[in-house]
Motif scaffolding. Sequence first.
Motif, PDB file in Angstrom:
ATOM      1  N   SER A 121       0.830  -1.200   0.000  1.00 18.58           N
ATOM      2  CA  SER A 121       0.000   0.000   0.000  1.00 18.58           C
ATOM      3  C   SER A 121       0.868   1.254   0.000  1.00 18.58           C
ATOM      4  O   SER A 121       0.601   2.200  -0.751  1.00 18.58           O
ATOM      5  N   GLU A 122       1.895   1.268   0.827  1.00 19.96           N
ATOM      6  CA  GLU A 122       2.777   2.428   0.891  1.00 19.96           C
ATOM      7  C   GLU A 122       3.471   2.673  -0.453  1.00 19.96           C
ATOM      8  O   GLU A 122       3.680   3.814  -0.851  1.00 19.96           O
ATOM      9  N   LYS A 123       3.774   1.605  -1.158  1.00 22.60           N
ATOM     10  CA  LYS A 123       4.504   1.746  -2.422  1.00 22.60           C
ATOM     11  C   LYS A 123       3.584   2.063  -3.614  1.00 22.60           C
ATOM     12  O   LYS A 123       3.915   2.898  -4.441  1.00 22.60           O
ATOM     13  N   PHE A 124       2.431   1.393  -3.673  1.00 23.18           N
ATOM     14  CA  PHE A 124       1.622   1.455  -4.892  1.00 23.18           C
ATOM     15  C   PHE A 124       0.268   2.156  -4.778  1.00 23.18           C
ATOM     16  O   PHE A 124      -0.296   2.574  -5.784  1.00 23.18           O
ATOM     17  N   PHE A 125      -0.307   2.236  -3.578  1.00 22.14           N
ATOM     18  CA  PHE A 125      -1.638   2.829  -3.430  1.00 22.14           C
ATOM     19  C   PHE A 125      -1.495   4.320  -3.153  1.00 22.14           C
ATOM     20  O   PHE A 125      -1.018   4.724  -2.101  1.00 22.14           O
ATOM     21  N   SER A 126      -1.892   5.129  -4.103  1.00 18.35           N
ATOM     22  CA  SER A 126      -1.834   6.585  -3.977  1.00 18.35           C
ATOM     23  C   SER A 126      -0.470   7.068  -3.473  1.00 18.35           C
ATOM     24  O   SER A 126      -0.369   7.697  -2.422  1.00 18.35           O
ATOM     25  N   PRO A 127       0.583   6.768  -4.244  1.00 17.84           N
ATOM     26  CA  PRO A 127       1.917   7.200  -3.808  1.00 17.84           C
ATOM     27  C   PRO A 127       1.978   8.718  -3.666  1.00 17.84           C
ATOM     28  O   PRO A 127       1.375   9.456  -4.434  1.00 17.84           O
ATOM     29  N   GLY A 128       2.694   9.161  -2.650  1.00 16.87           N
ATOM     30  CA  GLY A 128       2.838  10.592  -2.405  1.00 16.87           C
ATOM     31  C   GLY A 128       1.696  11.219  -1.634  1.00 16.87           C
ATOM     32  O   GLY A 128       1.751  12.401  -1.295  1.00 16.87           O
ATOM     33  N   ILE A 129       0.653  10.460  -1.369  1.00 18.25           N
ATOM     34  CA  ILE A 129      -0.503  10.959  -0.618  1.00 18.25           C
ATOM     35  C   ILE A 129      -0.356  10.549   0.846  1.00 18.25           C
ATOM     36  O   ILE A 129       0.057   9.426   1.152  1.00 18.25           O
ATOM     37  N   ASN A 130      -0.714  11.440   1.761  1.00 15.33           N
ATOM     38  CA  ASN A 130      -0.675  11.150   3.184  1.00 15.33           C
ATOM     39  C   ASN A 130      -1.737  10.103   3.515  1.00 15.33           C
ATOM     40  O   ASN A 130      -2.931  10.352   3.365  1.00 15.33           O
ATOM     41  N   LYS A 131      -1.288   8.917   3.939  1.00 13.08           N
ATOM     42  CA  LYS A 131      -2.208   7.833   4.291  1.00 13.08           C
ATOM     43  C   LYS A 131      -2.107   7.549   5.785  1.00 13.08           C
ATOM     44  O   LYS A 131      -1.028   7.543   6.355  1.00 13.08           O
ATOM     45  N   GLN A 132      -3.262   7.309   6.397  1.00 14.37           N
ATOM     46  CA  GLN A 132      -3.323   6.862   7.779  1.00 14.37           C
ATOM     47  C   GLN A 132      -4.067   5.538   7.789  1.00 14.37           C
ATOM     48  O   GLN A 132      -5.112   5.401   7.146  1.00 14.37           O
ATOM     49  N   TYR A 133      -3.517   4.588   8.522  1.00 18.83           N
ATOM     50  CA  TYR A 133      -4.086   3.246   8.593  1.00 18.83           C
ATOM     51  C   TYR A 133      -4.779   3.074   9.935  1.00 18.83           C
ATOM     52  O   TYR A 133      -4.183   3.322  10.988  1.00 18.83           O
ATOM     53  N   PHE A 134      -6.023   2.636   9.893  1.00 20.02           N
ATOM     54  CA  PHE A 134      -6.816   2.376  11.085  1.00 20.02           C
ATOM     55  C   PHE A 134      -7.043   0.868  11.125  1.00 20.02           C
ATOM     56  O   PHE A 134      -7.840   0.329  10.363  1.00 20.02           O
ATOM     57  N   VAL A 135      -6.292   0.203  11.991  1.00 23.98           N
ATOM     58  CA  VAL A 135      -6.254  -1.258  12.023  1.00 23.98           C
ATOM     59  C   VAL A 135      -6.993  -1.758  13.260  1.00 23.98           C
ATOM     60  O   VAL A 135      -6.685  -1.353  14.388  1.00 23.98           O
ATOM     61  N   PHE A 136      -7.949  -2.640  13.044  1.00 21.08           N
ATOM     62  CA  PHE A 136      -8.729  -3.245  14.114  1.00 21.08           C
ATOM     63  C   PHE A 136      -8.254  -4.681  14.254  1.00 21.08           C
ATOM     64  O   PHE A 136      -8.351  -5.467  13.311  1.00 21.08           O
ATOM     65  N   SER A 137      -7.708  -5.018  15.435  1.00 20.21           N
ATOM     66  CA  SER A 137      -7.057  -6.314  15.574  1.00 20.21           C
ATOM     67  C   SER A 137      -7.217  -6.904  16.966  1.00 20.21           C
ATOM     68  O   SER A 137      -7.336  -6.180  17.949  1.00 20.21           O
ATOM     69  N   ASP A 138      -7.170  -8.235  17.017  1.00 20.66           N
ATOM     70  CA  ASP A 138      -7.181  -8.938  18.301  1.00 20.66           C
ATOM     71  C   ASP A 138      -5.766  -9.382  18.681  1.00 20.66           C
ATOM     72  O   ASP A 138      -5.580 -10.097  19.648  1.00 20.66           O
ATOM     73  N   ARG A 139      -4.783  -8.956  17.895  1.00 20.05           N
ATOM     74  CA  ARG A 139      -3.382  -9.305  18.138  1.00 20.05           C
ATOM     75  C   ARG A 139      -2.514  -8.056  18.049  1.00 20.05           C
ATOM     76  O   ARG A 139      -2.904  -7.076  17.427  1.00 20.05           O
ATOM     77  N   PRO A 140      -1.322  -8.118  18.635  1.00 22.05           N
ATOM     78  CA  PRO A 140      -0.419  -6.961  18.528  1.00 22.05           C
ATOM     79  C   PRO A 140       0.001  -6.726  17.075  1.00 22.05           C
ATOM     80  O   PRO A 140       0.330  -7.666  16.358  1.00 22.05           O
ATOM     81  N   ILE A 141      -0.048  -5.490  16.648  1.00 22.88           N
ATOM     82  CA  ILE A 141       0.371  -5.079  15.308  1.00 22.88           C
ATOM     83  C   ILE A 141       1.376  -3.950  15.500  1.00 22.88           C
ATOM     84  O   ILE A 141       1.168  -3.069  16.332  1.00 22.88           O
ATOM     85  N   GLU A 142       2.445  -3.983  14.719  1.00 25.45           N
ATOM     86  CA  GLU A 142       3.463  -2.935  14.818  1.00 25.45           C
ATOM     87  C   GLU A 142       2.871  -1.589  14.432  1.00 25.45           C
ATOM     88  O   GLU A 142       2.359  -1.412  13.333  1.00 25.45           O
ATOM     89  N   GLU A 143       2.932  -0.659  15.367  1.00 25.94           N
ATOM     90  CA  GLU A 143       2.425   0.687  15.089  1.00 25.94           C
ATOM     91  C   GLU A 143       3.549   1.534  14.500  1.00 25.94           C
ATOM     92  O   GLU A 143       4.710   1.346  14.813  1.00 25.94           O
ATOM     93  N   ARG A 144       3.193   2.414  13.620  1.00 20.96           N
ATOM     94  CA  ARG A 144       4.104   3.389  13.016  1.00 20.96           C
ATOM     95  C   ARG A 144       3.428   4.742  13.137  1.00 20.96           C
ATOM     96  O   ARG A 144       2.316   4.843  13.611  1.00 20.96           O
ATOM     97  N   ASN A 145       4.091   5.825  12.656  1.00 20.13           N
ATOM     98  CA  ASN A 145       3.461   7.146  12.806  1.00 20.13           C
ATOM     99  C   ASN A 145       2.126   7.234  12.079  1.00 20.13           C
ATOM    100  O   ASN A 145       1.289   8.026  12.454  1.00 20.13           O
ATOM    101  N   ASN A 146       1.949   6.451  11.026  1.00 20.58           N
ATOM    102  CA  ASN A 146       0.695   6.531  10.267  1.00 20.58           C
ATOM    103  C   ASN A 146      -0.194   5.305  10.481  1.00 20.58           C
ATOM    104  O   ASN A 146      -1.133   5.080   9.724  1.00 20.58           O
ATOM    105  N   VAL A 147       0.096   4.507  11.512  1.00 21.23           N
ATOM    106  CA  VAL A 147      -0.691   3.298  11.796  1.00 21.23           C
ATOM    107  C   VAL A 147      -1.270   3.403  13.210  1.00 21.23           C
ATOM    108  O   VAL A 147      -0.538   3.557  14.177  1.00 21.23           O
ATOM    109  N   PHE A 148      -2.580   3.328  13.287  1.00 27.06           N
ATOM    110  CA  PHE A 148      -3.282   3.360  14.562  1.00 27.06           C
ATOM    111  C   PHE A 148      -3.962   2.006  14.754  1.00 27.06           C
ATOM    112  O   PHE A 148      -4.739   1.590  13.890  1.00 27.06           O
ATOM    113  N   VAL A 149      -3.646   1.339  15.844  1.00 22.94           N
ATOM    114  CA  VAL A 149      -4.192   0.003  16.085  1.00 22.94           C
ATOM    115  C   VAL A 149      -5.208   0.073  17.220  1.00 22.94           C
ATOM    116  O   VAL A 149      -4.937   0.662  18.271  1.00 22.94           O
TER     117      VAL A 149
END
Length: 93
Positions: A24-52
């Motif tokens: 997604s970071e490479k091919f989906f809307s490159p150059g556009i500010n993306k924020q990921y909203f991840v709903f999970s029952d397991r630990p997911i690595e968070e980054r500045n643009n990833v909210f778990v």
Amino acid sequence: MKVGVLYIVIGDYSKFWKDFYLSSEKFFSPGINKQYFVFSDRPIEERNNVFVFSQSDLGWPGNTLYRFKMFLSKEELLKNCDYLFFFNANTLF
């Protein structure tokens, strides 16, 4: 412009997250500010643009039927996005 990506990672679907995120970071809307909203029952690595968000496993078909209820639980955060996209866990770009 800010694009929100909604993504559900419950159970074994967690194995798809890393490849989804990288493609997604490479091919989906490159150059556009993306924020990921991840709903999970397991630990997911968070980054500045990833909210778990912790989400219990509702089983089949609950995880699918109640996905919009999951999303609406974060309505105030999502309002900050210009566009929202939901992708299935096994999506690659």
